[in-house]
Write an enzyme that holds these catalytic residues in place. Structure first.
Site, mmCIF file in Angstrom:
data_model
loop_
_atom_site.group_PDB
_atom_site.id
_atom_site.type_symbol
_atom_site.label_atom_id
_atom_site.label_comp_id
_atom_site.label_asym_id
_atom_site.label_seq_id
_atom_site.Cartn_x
_atom_site.Cartn_y
_atom_site.Cartn_z
ATOM 1 N N ASP A 169 -17.215 -90.830 -22.737
ATOM 2 C CA ASP A 169 -16.374 -90.531 -21.574
ATOM 3 C C ASP A 169 -16.444 -89.052 -21.195
ATOM 4 O O ASP A 169 -16.977 -88.222 -21.946
ATOM 5 C CB ASP A 169 -14.925 -90.910 -21.903
ATOM 6 C CG ASP A 169 -14.092 -91.228 -20.674
ATOM 7 O OD1 ASP A 169 -14.622 -91.185 -19.546
ATOM 8 O OD2 ASP A 169 -12.899 -91.540 -20.853
ATOM 9 N N ASP A 235 -10.710 -94.599 -13.084
ATOM 10 C CA ASP A 235 -10.079 -95.724 -13.775
ATOM 11 C C ASP A 235 -9.463 -96.708 -12.787
ATOM 12 O O ASP A 235 -8.845 -96.309 -11.799
ATOM 13 C CB ASP A 235 -8.990 -95.217 -14.716
ATOM 14 C CG ASP A 235 -9.553 -94.406 -15.871
ATOM 15 O OD1 ASP A 235 -10.785 -94.407 -16.047
ATOM 16 O OD2 ASP A 235 -8.757 -93.773 -16.584
#
Length: 447
Positions: A169, A235
């Protein structure tokens, strides 16, 4: 003119995107709290992958929080948090059920480990660092000859634990900074993780996040050569930390799909074979509207689009609270068969009436055609309203011609079409057709 785009084989040797579950879908809103995020509870969740989903969804993905957050072992390698997980034991447990173990990492080594020596070298971690950013980590000097050895030592340890999937990430360019002080270019992190994985001797899928730069082809080239999937948007979760639910919203789904539209258009302009899958984040298909934030039509549309995009099919739902409709969707053999087709042929937009490729509130998509002439098409109405709209696409819009037998994958009906397809769709509804060329019937003659 339609240019057919394919995925091909990804860096780990796979020809299909991974399917399963990732814990962050529940962690983002504290529905799965930090205290409850442990091996016992995750076992109970991932057991449902094996018992409810017929072995079609294998990844049990641990997101942030599985590892110790501010220091590593004697060599500065990432450690699992023994108060939460015994990772080798957990991996064995999952593998016995024919499931896969995923872990989460972010760039850099820990600041508390600067005086530790990288395994197999005389180099201290401080020697390969150049400044720091958030998460108590240093920024790597990727040009140091021993930086790669830090990655190698971690991948070797992951392999020894039985890890099957690594989510990397906060990769830049692309990831929003979120006041983390991220370096502007962490693409070497992706290259070094992939190199380390190959040296480890174990197949590990590498997925990179988030909202990665794809308008600059030089970065897309790096992502596709080193990652098995790449996130196209931020997200999808709603982050409702006070109420914990719903997990997402239709607006977030539509935003993600607009970003996928941009991603696939760039991919089509750059390549004939992409070599990596898009990652649209976790999908919410299994739970009720109260939990997911999506009504049944919208959940069906999520499943249709994630399949059509050749995306990872990783759930974000509470696996312990399935709905009958969700189980039926996820276990639909016709839909899973289409997923095998789109694993190599990701869908691209073809605007009704023009055959263009921009985002529209009512749109059409096509995946393929294959060499045999088979294709998948999706018609969708993305409006957030119950008003019905006729969405149609001619063969000219889609870039094909001929007579086709088209099977409505979820509706279970077949139509023979020679000019195009149409559907009356409420907002949030979609329909997916699998079309095969209609062969002329053999002529018979009587004597």
């Amino acid at each position: 003119m339609l240019k057919v785009i394919q995925i091909g084989t990804t860096p780990d040797g796979s020809v299909a995107p991974i399917r399963g579950w990732n814990s962050f879908g529940l962690q983002a809103s504290d529905y799965l709290t930090s205290n409850a995020y442990n091996e016992n509870n995750v076992r109970l969740l991932c057991d449902r992958l094996a018992s409810d989903l017929g072995g079609n969804y294998k990844l049990c993905g641990l997101d942030s929080g599985w590892s110790i957050g501010d220091y590593g072992d004697d060599f500065g390698r990432i450690l699992y948090d023994p108060t939460k997980f015994n990772l080798p034991v957990f991996a064995d447990y999952l593998h016995q059920k024919d499931l896969l173990l995923g872990v989460y990492v972010v760039p850099g080594a820990f600041l508390k480990d600067l005086d530790k020596t990288i395994e197999g070298t005389n180099t201290q971690i401080r020697d390969i660092c150049n400044g720091s950013y958030a998460f108590a980590r240093c920024n790597f000097n990727y040009n140091h000859p021993d930086t790669q050895k830090w990655f190698d030592s971690n991948a070797k340890q992951f392999a020894s634990w039985g890890v099957d999937y690594v989510k990397l990430d906060f990769i830049t360019p692309g990831s929003p900074d979120n006041n983390a002080g991220l370096p502007a270019d962490e693409s070497p992190e992706v290259i070094m993780w992939q190199s380390a994985i190959k040296k480890s001797g174990r197949k590990m899928t590498l997925s990179i996040s988030w909202k990665l730069e794809h308008h600059d082809k030089s970065y897309f080239d790096i992502w596709r050569a080193n990652a098995d999937s790449m996130r196209v948007d931020q997200d999808i979760q709603a982050y409702n930390k006070n109420t914990h639910i719903p997990f997402t919203s239709w607006a977030n789904v539509v935003r993600t799909l607009t970003q996928y539209c941009s991603w696939i258009n760039d991919a089509v302009s750059y390549y004939d074979t992409i070599g990596s899958h898009p990652n649209l984040d976790t999908m919410y298909v299994l739970n009720s509207e109260n939990l997911s934030g999506l009504n049944l039509d919208q959940r069906k549309s999520v499943f249709i689009h994630w399949i059509g995009a050749s995306a990872e099919l990783n759930l974000g739902d509470d696996l312990n609270l399935p709905t009958p409709e969700g189980l039926a969707l996820l276990n639909d053999q016709d839909a899973l068969s289409v997923a095998n087709f789109t694993a190599n042929y990701p869908m691209q937009p073809r605007n009704p009436g023009s055959g263009g490729n921009i985002w529209q509130d009512q749109n059409a998509w096509i995946a393929g055609p294959s060499a045999a002439g088979e294709f998948v098409t999706v018609l969708a109405n993305y409006a957030d309203t119950l008003i019905s709209v006729n969405v149609s696409a001619t063969w000219n819009d889609l870039g094909v011609s001929g007579v086709y037998s088209c099977f409505d994958v979820l509706g279970k009906s077949t139509v023979v079409a020679d000019t195009g397809l149409a559907a009356s769709l409420n907002g949030g509804q979609s329909v997916m057709y699998r079309c095969t060329p209609q062969r002329p019937k053999e002529q018979t003659f009587s004597s």
